[in-house]
Scaffold this active site. Structure first.
Site, PDB file in Angstrom:
ATOM      1  N   CYS A  68      -6.130  -0.291  -3.062  1.00 13.90           N
ATOM      2  CA  CYS A  68      -5.222  -1.440  -3.299  1.00 13.90           C
ATOM      3  C   CYS A  68      -4.875  -2.368  -1.934  1.00 13.90           C
ATOM      4  CB  CYS A  68      -3.897  -1.279  -4.204  1.00 13.90           C
ATOM      5  SG  CYS A  68      -3.031  -0.157  -3.088  1.00 13.90           S
ATOM      6  N   CYS A 121       0.843   4.578  -6.712  1.00 17.49           N
ATOM      7  CA  CYS A 121       1.827   3.889  -5.880  1.00 17.49           C
ATOM      8  C   CYS A 121       2.966   4.906  -5.449  1.00 17.49           C
ATOM      9  CB  CYS A 121       2.418   2.860  -6.685  1.00 17.49           C
ATOM     10  SG  CYS A 121       1.219   1.726  -7.389  1.00 17.49           S
TER      11      CYS A 121
HETATM   12 FE1  FES Z   1      -1.113  -0.559  -4.339  1.00 20.67          FE
HETATM   13 FE2  FES Z   1       0.817  -0.044  -5.941  1.00 20.67          FE
HETATM   14  S1  FES Z   1      -0.927  -1.132  -6.492  1.00 20.67           S
HETATM   15  S2  FES Z   1       0.745   0.831  -4.157  1.00 20.67           S
END
Ligand code: FES
Length: 143
Positions: free
Chosen positions: A35, A104
């Site tokens: 991400c 996360c």
């Molecule tokens: Fe990347 Fe939560 S979506 S840390």
């Protein structure tokens, strides 16, 4: 059921321990390749106790809530306790995260470990390197 628990919303909207410690004894920064989010942890350590901790997170709400909760869980605790903090414990303290947001919380565990390792390295303190698995040997990928 709401997607996010009240605890998650509270720590997301009112994160604890946000900021920088200028004269930190240990700094850890980790990123999630998928991400692109980044978490940075600063530790002030006195007599093996985490006297202060601050974080900066450039990431999603779950990452912010996870880092806020994780800093609360380790503040004032011995380093040995902080090293045992798992992302699972952070998720439990937050009263859950949606399955696709579990990764996360992993950032919080890893950034704390990385800050402690930085402290050990800077001070020439010997440690068992199996406590700090490198990326290849970490069990979290694929979560
Ligand atoms: Fe990347 Fe939560 S979506 S840390």
């Amino acid at each position: 059921m709401a997607l996010y628990s009240e605890k998650v919303m509270d720590h997301f909207l009112h994160p604890r321990n946000v900021g920088v410690i200028e004269d930190a004894d240990g700094i850890g920064e980790v990123g999630n390749a998928k991400c692109g989010d980044i978490m940075k942890i600063y530790l002030k350590i006195e007599n093996d106790i985490i006297a202060d901790v601050k974080f900066e997170t450039f990431g999603c709400g779950s990452a912010i809530a996870s880092s806020s909760m994780a800093t609360e869980l380790i503040k004032g605790k011995p380093l040995s306790d902080a090293l045992e903090l798992t992302n699972k414990a952070v998720v439990e303290a937050l009263e859950g995260l949606p399955p696709h947001k579990i990764h996360c919380s992993v950032l919080a565990e890893e950034s704390i470990k990385s800050a402690i390792k930085d402290y050990y390295d800077k001070n020439g303190i010997a440690y068992d390197s199996s406590q700090f698995p490198d990326c290849e040997h970490c069990a979290h990928c694929g979560e």
